[in-house]
Design a protein around this motif. Structure first.
Motif, PDB file in Angstrom:
ATOM      1  N   ARG A   1      34.556  74.234  93.428  1.00 28.74           N
ATOM      2  CA  ARG A   1      35.142  73.905  94.731  1.00 28.74           C
ATOM      3  C   ARG A   1      36.191  74.935  95.132  1.00 28.74           C
ATOM      4  NH1 ARG A   1      34.569  68.563  96.478  1.00 28.74           N
ATOM      5  NH2 ARG A   1      36.688  68.537  97.317  1.00 28.74           N
ATOM      6  N   ARG A   2      36.966  75.398  94.157  1.00 30.00           N
ATOM      7  CA  ARG A   2      37.932  76.471  94.363  1.00 30.00           C
ATOM      8  C   ARG A   2      37.895  77.369  93.144  1.00 30.00           C
ATOM      9  NH1 ARG A   2      43.227  72.919  94.966  1.00 30.00           N
ATOM     10  NH2 ARG A   2      42.227  72.149  93.072  1.00 30.00           N
ATOM     11  N   HIS A   3      38.211  78.660  93.317  1.00 31.91           N
ATOM     12  CA  HIS A   3      38.249  79.552  92.172  1.00 31.91           C
ATOM     13  C   HIS A   3      39.265  79.040  91.152  1.00 31.91           C
ATOM     14  CE1 HIS A   3      38.015  83.164  89.773  1.00 31.91           C
ATOM     15  NE2 HIS A   3      39.333  83.219  89.773  1.00 31.91           N
ATOM     16  N   GLY A   4      38.828  78.959  89.909  1.00 33.97           N
ATOM     17  CA  GLY A   4      39.703  78.460  88.854  1.00 33.97           C
ATOM     18  C   GLY A   4      39.485  77.003  88.531  1.00 33.97           C
ATOM     19  N   ASP A   5      38.851  76.252  89.436  1.00 32.42           N
ATOM     20  CA  ASP A   5      38.509  74.862  89.144  1.00 32.42           C
ATOM     21  C   ASP A   5      37.346  74.814  88.149  1.00 32.42           C
ATOM     22  OD1 ASP A   5      40.412  74.106  90.933  1.00 32.42           O
ATOM     23  OD2 ASP A   5      39.046  73.136  92.347  1.00 32.42           O
ATOM     24  N   TYR A   6      37.169  73.660  87.531  1.00 28.09           N
ATOM     25  CA  TYR A   6      35.968  73.470  86.731  1.00 28.09           C
ATOM     26  C   TYR A   6      34.740  73.646  87.614  1.00 28.09           C
ATOM     27  CZ  TYR A   6      38.198  71.733  82.480  1.00 28.09           C
ATOM     28  OH  TYR A   6      38.921  71.620  81.314  1.00 28.09           O
ATOM     29  N   ALA A   7      33.716  74.269  87.076  1.00 25.71           N
ATOM     30  CA  ALA A   7      32.500  74.498  87.849  1.00 25.71           C
ATOM     31  C   ALA A   7      31.737  73.191  88.052  1.00 25.71           C
ATOM     32  CB  ALA A   7      31.607  75.509  87.132  1.00 25.71           C
ATOM     33  N   LEU A   8      31.160  73.032  89.237  1.00 26.40           N
ATOM     34  CA  LEU A   8      30.219  71.929  89.457  1.00 26.40           C
ATOM     35  C   LEU A   8      28.993  72.128  88.569  1.00 26.40           C
ATOM     36  CD1 LEU A   8      30.380  71.663  93.357  1.00 26.40           C
ATOM     37  CD2 LEU A   8      31.629  70.310  91.656  1.00 26.40           C
ATOM     38  N   ALA A   9      28.612  73.388  88.401  1.00 27.61           N
ATOM     39  CA  ALA A   9      27.561  73.780  87.470  1.00 27.61           C
ATOM     40  C   ALA A   9      27.689  75.279  87.263  1.00 27.61           C
ATOM     41  CB  ALA A   9      26.174  73.427  87.984  1.00 27.61           C
ATOM     42  N   GLY A  10      27.237  75.760  86.121  1.00 28.73           N
ATOM     43  CA  GLY A  10      27.293  77.186  85.833  1.00 28.73           C
ATOM     44  C   GLY A  10      26.177  77.580  84.891  1.00 28.73           C
ATOM     45  N   VAL A  11      25.779  78.845  84.961  1.00 28.06           N
ATOM     46  CA  VAL A  11      24.703  79.365  84.116  1.00 28.06           C
ATOM     47  C   VAL A  11      25.050  80.772  83.671  1.00 28.06           C
ATOM     48  CG1 VAL A  11      22.272  80.034  83.979  1.00 28.06           C
ATOM     49  CG2 VAL A  11      22.927  78.001  85.294  1.00 28.06           C
ATOM     50  N   CYS A  12      24.972  81.035  82.370  1.00 27.39           N
ATOM     51  CA  CYS A  12      25.050  82.412  81.888  1.00 27.39           C
ATOM     52  C   CYS A  12      23.679  82.791  81.335  1.00 27.39           C
ATOM     53  CB  CYS A  12      26.137  82.588  80.841  1.00 27.39           C
ATOM     54  SG  CYS A  12      26.020  81.563  79.369  1.00 27.39           S
ATOM     55  N   ALA A  13      23.323  84.064  81.527  1.00 32.60           N
ATOM     56  CA  ALA A  13      21.985  84.526  81.157  1.00 32.60           C
ATOM     57  C   ALA A  13      22.065  85.815  80.363  1.00 32.60           C
ATOM     58  CB  ALA A  13      21.135  84.737  82.407  1.00 32.60           C
ATOM     59  N   VAL A  14      21.143  85.958  79.415  1.00 34.71           N
ATOM     60  CA  VAL A  14      20.979  87.186  78.640  1.00 34.71           C
ATOM     61  C   VAL A  14      19.506  87.563  78.714  1.00 34.71           C
ATOM     62  CG1 VAL A  14      21.203  88.286  76.387  1.00 34.71           C
ATOM     63  CG2 VAL A  14      22.848  86.527  77.075  1.00 34.71           C
ATOM     64  N   VAL A  15      19.216  88.717  79.309  1.00 35.36           N
ATOM     65  CA  VAL A  15      17.832  89.155  79.502  1.00 35.36           C
ATOM     66  C   VAL A  15      17.656  90.538  78.872  1.00 35.36           C
ATOM     67  CG1 VAL A  15      16.046  89.753  81.180  1.00 35.36           C
ATOM     68  CG2 VAL A  15      17.577  87.827  81.622  1.00 35.36           C
ATOM     69  N   THR A  16      16.647  90.675  78.021  1.00 34.96           N
ATOM     70  CA  THR A  16      16.353  91.946  77.349  1.00 34.96           C
ATOM     71  C   THR A  16      15.022  92.488  77.844  1.00 34.96           C
ATOM     72  OG1 THR A  16      17.557  91.250  75.375  1.00 34.96           O
ATOM     73  CG2 THR A  16      16.016  93.083  75.125  1.00 34.96           C
ATOM     74  N   LEU A  17      15.031  93.753  78.255  1.00 43.10           N
ATOM     75  CA  LEU A  17      13.810  94.409  78.702  1.00 43.10           C
ATOM     76  C   LEU A  17      13.107  95.050  77.523  1.00 43.10           C
ATOM     77  CD1 LEU A  17      15.411  94.000  81.356  1.00 43.10           C
ATOM     78  CD2 LEU A  17      14.384  96.110  82.182  1.00 43.10           C
ATOM     79  N   ASP A  18      11.811  95.286  77.697  1.00 46.09           N
ATOM     80  CA  ASP A  18      11.008  95.899  76.654  1.00 46.09           C
ATOM     81  C   ASP A  18      11.612  97.240  76.244  1.00 46.09           C
ATOM     82  OD1 ASP A  18       8.706  97.626  75.565  1.00 46.09           O
ATOM     83  OD2 ASP A  18       7.847  95.621  75.607  1.00 46.09           O
ATOM     84  N   PRO A  19      11.766  97.496  74.942  1.00 45.33           N
ATOM     85  CA  PRO A  19      12.380  98.755  74.499  1.00 45.33           C
ATOM     86  C   PRO A  19      11.558  99.994  74.830  1.00 45.33           C
ATOM     87  CG  PRO A  19      11.502  97.532  72.621  1.00 45.33           C
ATOM     88  CD  PRO A  19      11.436  96.611  73.794  1.00 45.33           C
ATOM     89  N   GLY A  20      10.314  99.802  75.249  1.00 49.21           N
ATOM     90  CA  GLY A  20       9.468 100.942  75.578  1.00 49.21           C
ATOM     91  C   GLY A  20       9.888 101.674  76.835  1.00 49.21           C
ATOM     92  N   GLY A  21      10.771 101.099  77.625  1.00 51.10           N
ATOM     93  CA  GLY A  21      11.277 101.797  78.800  1.00 51.10           C
ATOM     94  C   GLY A  21      10.713 101.298  80.112  1.00 51.10           C
ATOM     95  N   ASP A  22       9.755 100.349  80.092  1.00 48.01           N
ATOM     96  CA  ASP A  22       9.226  99.832  81.354  1.00 48.01           C
ATOM     97  C   ASP A  22      10.044  98.619  81.793  1.00 48.01           C
ATOM     98  OD1 ASP A  22       8.359  97.695  79.824  1.00 48.01           O
ATOM     99  OD2 ASP A  22       6.349  98.525  79.568  1.00 48.01           O
ATOM    100  N   ALA A  23       9.569  97.942  82.830  1.00 45.98           N
ATOM    101  CA  ALA A  23      10.333  96.835  83.403  1.00 45.98           C
ATOM    102  C   ALA A  23       9.918  95.478  82.837  1.00 45.98           C
ATOM    103  CB  ALA A  23      10.177  96.841  84.923  1.00 45.98           C
ATOM    104  N   HIS A  24       9.131  95.449  81.793  1.00 49.25           N
ATOM    105  CA  HIS A  24       8.696  94.179  81.220  1.00 49.25           C
ATOM    106  C   HIS A  24       9.874  93.448  80.571  1.00 49.25           C
ATOM    107  CE1 HIS A  24       4.112  95.111  80.864  1.00 49.25           C
ATOM    108  NE2 HIS A  24       4.634  95.516  81.997  1.00 49.25           N
ATOM    109  N   ILE A  25       9.906  92.125  80.727  1.00 48.67           N
ATOM    110  CA  ILE A  25      10.939  91.296  80.097  1.00 48.67           C
ATOM    111  C   ILE A  25      10.487  90.935  78.689  1.00 48.67           C
ATOM    112  CG2 ILE A  25      12.298  89.183  80.248  1.00 48.67           C
ATOM    113  CD1 ILE A  25      12.819  91.156  82.514  1.00 48.67           C
ATOM    114  N   ALA A  26      11.334  91.252  77.713  1.00 48.92           N
ATOM    115  CA  ALA A  26      10.995  90.951  76.323  1.00 48.92           C
ATOM    116  C   ALA A  26      11.582  89.621  75.868  1.00 48.92           C
ATOM    117  CB  ALA A  26      11.488  92.070  75.415  1.00 48.92           C
ATOM    118  N   ALA A  27      12.755  89.259  76.383  1.00 48.05           N
ATOM    119  CA  ALA A  27      13.401  88.014  75.968  1.00 48.05           C
ATOM    120  C   ALA A  27      14.371  87.577  77.062  1.00 48.05           C
ATOM    121  CB  ALA A  27      14.154  88.205  74.651  1.00 48.05           C
ATOM    122  N   ALA A  28      14.532  86.267  77.209  1.00 52.69           N
ATOM    123  CA  ALA A  28      15.461  85.733  78.214  1.00 52.69           C
ATOM    124  C   ALA A  28      15.934  84.359  77.778  1.00 52.69           C
ATOM    125  CB  ALA A  28      14.779  85.647  79.581  1.00 52.69           C
ATOM    126  N   ARG A  29      17.257  84.179  77.811  1.00 49.32           N
ATOM    127  CA  ARG A  29      17.878  82.899  77.455  1.00 49.32           C
ATOM    128  C   ARG A  29      18.974  82.590  78.449  1.00 49.32           C
ATOM    129  NH1 ARG A  29      18.198  80.893  72.162  1.00 49.32           N
ATOM    130  NH2 ARG A  29      20.476  80.920  72.193  1.00 49.32           N
TER     131      ARG A  29
END
Length: 288
Positions: free
Chosen positions: A185-213
């Motif tokens: 509702r205001r910056h610094g308030d508890y979030a109504l909802a929140g999401v953090c994400a970690v996404v790893t792309l294929d190590p081969g150098g293309d745009a394929h997604i290898a892992a996502a949480r």
């Protein structure tokens, strides 16, 4: 408002602190940004208060290629300024206000285990750990994985007589993007909802997604962690499908700020946004 009466202890080293905790049933004071208000409102009434702020060994913040270990007295502001871990730093910018972050501690927030707080979600999505010590003739330390550390709302795996001495946040590795998205509702308030994400792309150098949480705050009794790697795999990720999978895992409750239905809708929107942004960051930077 005044706190209930208690006996005050100020140990000078870890051994003394652990011996004190083994002898008395009390609360540990580090940053005190949650404990002091709870004392003043008489929500807790410990007979003993063990102040660990004089224990210099608990102030260490050690970064390595494997990740960052944060001692029990490392303040939010210190961890944020260090830039030792990108996801931790981003989450800390969302925690309350500067005056709170100047005193509040990273490990204290984890032990407090508020399901609406940002830091438990960060530890959970990274698969981090917390070191917990107790006195057994000498200091005995056990390592608790994040998936076992958060037991319920405001309840962690730290048992009476134990002290959480540090937390470890694993590094994210190459071609990995991280984000933290929330709505308050205001910056610094508890979030109504929140999401953090970690996404790893294929190590081969293309745009394929290898892992996502992702890990969600405010929509369950503990941080809700969802592996959406299957939905996001390949060159054309199904971001919408991943967001729906996240929504299905949540158990939001309604209150005066938002209904359960709105929180579930919001976490889906935030999950899709967080995953897209994390993937974009990983592709642009080549790693974090």
């Amino acid at each position: 408002m005044k706190p209930p009466p208690f006996e005050y202890h100020a140990p000078r080293d870890l051994g003394e602190a652990l011996r004190t905790l083994a002898e008395v049933r009390g609360k540990v004071l580090a940053g005190g940004q949650s404990l002091i208000p709870m004392l003043n409102m008489r929500l807790v009434a410990p007979e003993h208060l063990v102040d660990i702020n004089r224990i210099e060994s608990l102030s260490a913040l050690d970064a390595s290629p494997a990740g960052v270990r944060v001692g029990a007295l490392v303040r939010h502001s210190e961890a944020e300024r260090s830039g030792a871990h990108p996801l931790l730093a981003r989450a800390l910018r969302l925690v309350a206000h500067p005056v709170i972050r100047n005193r509040g501690t990273v490990v204290g927030s984890l032990v407090h285990a508020d399901p609406a707080a940002e830091l438990p979600a960060v530890l959970a999505v990274l698969g981090g750990t917390v070191q917990v010590a107790r006195w057994s003739g000498e200091a005995a330390v056990r390592e608790v994985a994040a998936r076992e550390f958060f037991v319920g709302p405001m309840e962690s795996a730290v048992q009476p007589g134990e002290l959480a001495v540090s937390a470890f946040f694993p590094a994210t590795g190459p071609r990995t993007g991280v984000t933290f998205e929330e709505v308050a509702r205001r910056h610094g308030d508890y979030a109504l909802a929140g999401v953090c994400a970690v996404v790893t792309l294929d190590p081969g150098g293309d745009a394929h997604i290898a892992a996502a949480r992702v890990a969600c705050v405010g929509v369950g009794p503990v941080p809700v962690v969802v592996d959406v790697g299957e939905a996001c795999a390949g060159r054309a990720p199904d971001w919408g499908g991943a967001a729906r999978a996240v929504q299905e895992k949540t158990e939001p409750e309604g209150d005066i700020h938002a209904s359960a239905a709105y929180r579930r809708h919001l976490v889906g929107v935030l999950a899709e946004r967080a995953l897209r942004n994390a993937a974009r960051e990983g592709a642009a930077a080549g790693g974090v």
